[in-house]
Design an enzyme around this catalytic site. Structure first.
Site, PDB file in Angstrom:
ATOM      1  N   ARG A  86      94.170  52.553  38.746  1.00  0.00           N
ATOM      2  CA  ARG A  86      93.342  53.705  38.415  1.00  0.00           C
ATOM      3  C   ARG A  86      94.178  54.983  38.394  1.00  0.00           C
ATOM      4  O   ARG A  86      93.920  55.901  37.635  1.00  0.00           O
ATOM      5  CB  ARG A  86      92.192  53.821  39.426  1.00  0.00           C
ATOM      6  CG  ARG A  86      91.190  52.666  39.338  1.00  0.00           C
ATOM      7  CD  ARG A  86      90.092  52.777  40.391  1.00  0.00           C
ATOM      8  NE  ARG A  86      89.113  51.712  40.255  1.00  0.00           N
ATOM      9  CZ  ARG A  86      89.214  50.530  40.837  1.00  0.00           C
ATOM     10  NH1 ARG A  86      90.269  50.252  41.581  1.00  0.00           N
ATOM     11  NH2 ARG A  86      88.281  49.606  40.672  1.00  0.00           N
ATOM     12  N   ASP A 146      81.167  49.542  44.128  1.00  0.00           N
ATOM     13  CA  ASP A 146      81.962  48.726  45.055  1.00  0.00           C
ATOM     14  C   ASP A 146      81.061  47.935  45.992  1.00  0.00           C
ATOM     15  O   ASP A 146      81.308  46.762  46.279  1.00  0.00           O
ATOM     16  CB  ASP A 146      82.916  49.618  45.860  1.00  0.00           C
ATOM     17  CG  ASP A 146      83.948  50.293  44.981  1.00  0.00           C
ATOM     18  OD1 ASP A 146      84.311  49.712  43.938  1.00  0.00           O
ATOM     19  OD2 ASP A 146      84.390  51.406  45.329  1.00  0.00           O
ATOM     20  N   ARG A 149      79.463  45.010  44.152  1.00  0.00           N
ATOM     21  CA  ARG A 149      80.403  43.893  44.025  1.00  0.00           C
ATOM     22  C   ARG A 149      80.520  43.128  45.332  1.00  0.00           C
ATOM     23  O   ARG A 149      80.484  41.893  45.337  1.00  0.00           O
ATOM     24  CB  ARG A 149      81.766  44.426  43.580  1.00  0.00           C
ATOM     25  CG  ARG A 149      81.806  44.830  42.122  1.00  0.00           C
ATOM     26  CD  ARG A 149      83.103  45.526  41.742  1.00  0.00           C
ATOM     27  NE  ARG A 149      83.180  45.710  40.286  1.00  0.00           N
ATOM     28  CZ  ARG A 149      83.976  46.574  39.681  1.00  0.00           C
ATOM     29  NH1 ARG A 149      84.786  47.342  40.401  1.00  0.00           N
ATOM     30  NH2 ARG A 149      83.982  46.661  38.361  1.00  0.00           N
ATOM     31  N   HIS A 173      87.823  55.063  45.563  1.00  0.00           N
ATOM     32  CA  HIS A 173      87.563  53.949  44.656  1.00  0.00           C
ATOM     33  C   HIS A 173      88.895  53.369  44.201  1.00  0.00           C
ATOM     34  O   HIS A 173      89.510  53.842  43.260  1.00  0.00           O
ATOM     35  CB  HIS A 173      86.764  54.452  43.452  1.00  0.00           C
ATOM     36  CG  HIS A 173      86.359  53.380  42.488  1.00  0.00           C
ATOM     37  ND1 HIS A 173      85.733  52.222  42.881  1.00  0.00           N
ATOM     38  CD2 HIS A 173      86.490  53.297  41.136  1.00  0.00           C
ATOM     39  CE1 HIS A 173      85.488  51.474  41.812  1.00  0.00           C
ATOM     40  NE2 HIS A 173      85.953  52.106  40.747  1.00  0.00           N
TER      41      HIS A 173
END
Length: 307
Positions: A86, A146, A149, A173
């Protein structure tokens, strides 16, 4: 309500569709690519008679059309490719987010802004700085995704319905996110009663790698179904003033020993945006992990040379 989604790629268009189909307000889908947001919006509107949706969705290349939106969702930017972190997206997406933030400040008085583009915690800080909005009205979407998931992986491992699982993932994140097994439950019972420490660590690792796993499978592009569902949960809590307790990238002013920083923490989300931050009774190791995650975000912010 007027809700503008900035960026009509996979995440943005799917988000616009979910919000529109829920009748949460009129949706404006913006992108710089001529014809793309208009085509996607028209395609969705042609399904209105079948879905009985009363709201409208408008595609546009003009930011002026998004003026005076109640909520902005920023999804514009480059998507991750295989092998990219990221943070690899930092400079290019910071440039894009900065331009979007300046337009929001120009065309709207006091909106709520949800930042989705990666790296989300860094860009949330940037957008708050550029828009000069109250910090409670600017937030990042990460923890909801998150946590979803993590919830799915737990449910799959136990062979139970995903809706029976609740979970909490804090921090930035990325690789520094902080899943909290003690606060992750199956119908109110901690997962530590059902799973071994080794198995929990495996699920935590898969959660941290959740986005990368999908990127590797897709070969091109990144996740958009689960992210758009996470955004919808945040938007709905704001529009309906549900005051849901959700983990979001929020501005901390001393909570968890973190000051002057956007990082994922549990918040109450309502019509005024982030209405409060809840401080969980973390163990020392959990608190240290969250603070380390915040320091990692801060180190990436410094790379932007904003001061």
């Amino acid at each position: 309500m007027k809700i503008s989604v900035i960026g009509a790629g996979f995440v943005g268009a799917t988000t616009a569709q979910r919000i529109w189909e829920k009748n949460l307000g009129d949706v404006f889908l913006h992108d710089i690519i001529e014809g793309m947001p208009q085509g996607k919006a028209l395609d969705m509107m042609e399904s209105a008679p079948l879905l009985r949706v009363e709201s409208k969705i408008v595609g546009t290349n003009l930011f002026e059309d998004c003026a005076n939106s109640d909520i902005y969702v920023i999804t514009s930017g480059l998507a991750r490719q295989p092998g990219m972190s990221r943070e690899d997206l930092l400079n290019r997406n910071a440039e894009i987010a900065s331009g979007v933030a300046e337009n929001i400040a120009r065309f709207s008085k006091n909106p709520i802004v949800i930042v989705v583009s990666n790296p989300v915690d860094v860009l949330t800080y940037l957008v708050a700085l550029k828009t000069k909005l109250p910090k409670n009205r600017v937030m990042g979407m990460a923890g909801v995704l998150d946590s979803a998931r993590f919830r799915y992986f737990i449910a799959s491992e136990l062979g139970i319905a995903p809706q029976e699982v609740q979970a909490m993932v804090l921090g930035g994140h990325g690789d520094e996110m902080v899943p909290l097994p003690r606060f992750s439950t199956v119908s109110g019972v901690s997962i530590e009663h059902f799973l071994s420490n080794e198995k929990i660590e495996q699920l935590i690792k898969r959660t941290r790698d959740g986005g990368a796993e999908i990127v590797q499978l897709l070969k091109k592009g990144s996740a958009y179904y689960a992210p758009s569902a996470a955004i919808l949960e945040m938007v709905e809590s704001i529009v309906k003033d549900q005051k849901r307790l959700l983990p979001c990238s929020a501005w901390c002013e001393g909570q968890y020993g973190i000051t002057g920083q956007y990082v994922g923490v549990p918040v109450v989300l309502g019509k005024n945006g982030i209405e409060k931050i809840l401080e969980l009774p973390l163990r020392e190791d959990e608190l240290l992990a969250l603070q380390q995650s915040a320091r990692h975000v801060a180190s990436n912010i410094k790379k932007l040379n904003l001061s």
